[in-house]
Enzyme design. Structure first.
Site, short mmCIF file in Angstrom:
data_model
loop_
_atom_site.label_atom_id
_atom_site.label_comp_id
_atom_site.label_asym_id
_atom_site.label_seq_id
_atom_site.Cartn_x
_atom_site.Cartn_y
_atom_site.Cartn_z
N ARG A 213 0.81 -1.23 0.00
CA ARG A 213 0.00 0.00 0.00
C ARG A 213 0.83 1.27 0.00
O ARG A 213 0.33 2.34 -0.32
CB ARG A 213 -1.03 -0.06 1.12
CG ARG A 213 -2.16 -1.06 0.79
CD ARG A 213 -3.19 -1.17 1.87
NE ARG A 213 -2.70 -1.81 3.07
CZ ARG A 213 -2.67 -3.13 3.28
NH1 ARG A 213 -3.10 -3.96 2.36
NH2 ARG A 213 -2.20 -3.62 4.41
N GLU B 100 5.71 -11.77 14.65
CA GLU B 100 5.23 -12.44 15.86
C GLU B 100 5.64 -13.93 15.81
O GLU B 100 6.13 -14.49 16.77
CB GLU B 100 3.71 -12.28 15.94
CG GLU B 100 3.15 -12.58 17.31
CD GLU B 100 1.64 -12.39 17.34
OE1 GLU B 100 1.09 -11.80 16.39
OE2 GLU B 100 1.05 -12.85 18.32
P1 AMP Z 1 4.12 -3.55 11.24
O1 AMP Z 1 5.39 -4.11 10.67
O2 AMP Z 1 3.56 -4.36 12.37
O3 AMP Z 1 4.24 -2.08 11.61
O4 AMP Z 1 3.01 -3.69 10.12
C1 AMP Z 1 2.96 -2.78 9.11
C2 AMP Z 1 2.35 -3.34 7.87
O5 AMP Z 1 1.26 -4.24 8.10
C3 AMP Z 1 1.81 -2.21 7.05
O6 AMP Z 1 2.43 -2.33 5.77
C4 AMP Z 1 0.32 -2.39 6.99
O7 AMP Z 1 -0.07 -2.41 5.65
C5 AMP Z 1 0.02 -3.72 7.63
N1 AMP Z 1 -0.89 -3.66 8.82
C6 AMP Z 1 -0.56 -4.00 10.09
N2 AMP Z 1 -1.60 -3.91 10.91
C7 AMP Z 1 -2.64 -3.48 10.14
C8 AMP Z 1 -4.03 -3.17 10.43
N3 AMP Z 1 -4.56 -3.32 11.65
N4 AMP Z 1 -4.80 -2.74 9.40
C9 AMP Z 1 -4.28 -2.62 8.16
N5 AMP Z 1 -3.00 -2.89 7.83
C10 AMP Z 1 -2.19 -3.32 8.81
#
Ligand code: AMP
Length: 171
Positions: A59, A96
C-alpha cells in the site's frame, strides 16, 4: 483529520480473528479522501529535505508515487523478496511468528540522499524499521517516515528511535 478517519473502513477479524483491519480503499475512492490524504502527507513533509520517496509494498505504492509527484522528486519501491529484477539489498526482520524480508534495488538510492519512507499503516513498526535499515545500508539518510494511519497502542515508534515520524490519523 477526522474527515479522513470517517472514510477509513474498520473490518473486524481480517485477515485473522482478533485483528481489526483498517481498510483505506473506502478513503481512496472518494475525491475528498484521495486529495485529503495526499495533501496531508505533502503537508507533513513541509520543511523536510527530500531527494527521493521510498514506498513499502504494497500500500506504500499507492501513496508514495503521488506524494513524490507532489514533492517534485522520484519514487523507489521497497518490495517483498524476489520481486525486484536487478541486484538488491535485503533486510530480514522478526514477526510475531517467524521472519519476513524486504528488498530494495542497490541503485535505488545514492549515498547521502534524503529519503522519505511511506506506508499506509504504522503498526508494530517492524516493517518500517527494516525499510529504514535498507535505506541506511545504501548510504541514504532517512529524512522522515510518513504514514496514513498509526496504531498508537502498538508503539511502533519505539522501533524507530531518532527518526521523524508523521501520521495523519491515530487510533
Ligand atoms: P508492522 O510491521 O507491524 O508495523 O506492520 C505494518 C504493515 O502491516 C503495514 O504495511 C500495513 O499495511 C500492515 N498492517 C498492520 N496492521 C494493520 C491493520 N490493523 N490494518 C491494516 N493494515 C495493517
Amino acid at each position: 483529520m477526522d474527515n479522513l478517519k470517517s472514510l477509513i473502513r474498520e473490518v473486524p477479524d481480517y485477515p485473522k480473528p482478533g485483528i481489526l483491519f483498517y481498510d483505506i480503499t473506502t478513503l481512496l475512492k472518494e475525491t475528498a479522501g484521495l486529495k485529503g490524504v495526499i495533501d496531508g502527507l505533502h503537508e507533513c513533509a513541509k520543511g523536510v529535505k527530500v531527494d527521493r520517496v521510498a514506498g513499502i509494498e504494497a500500500r506504500g505504492f499507492i501513496f508514495g508515487p503521488a506524494l513524490a509527484y507532489a514533492l517534485g522528486v522520484g519514487f523507489v519501491p521497497i518490495r517483498k523478496p524476489k520481486k525486484l529484477p536487478a541486484a538488491t539489498e535485503r533486510v530480514e526482520y522478526a514477526l510475531e511468528y517467524g521472519t519476513d524480508t524486504i528488498e530494495i534495488h542497490k541503485d535505488a538510492i545514492e549515498p547521502g540522499m534524503n529519503v522519505l519512507i511511506v506506508d499506509d499503516v504504522l503498526a508494530t513498526g517492524g516493517t518500517a524499521a527494516a525499510a529504514a535499515q535498507l535505506v541506511e545500508k545504501l548510504g541514504g539518510k532517512v529524512a522522515a517516515l510518513a504514514f496514513v494511519i498509526e496504531l498508537d497502542f502498538l508503539n511502533g515508534r519505539s522501533k524507530l528511535p531518532g527518526h521523524r515520524i508523521e501520521s495523519l490519523v491515530h487510533y
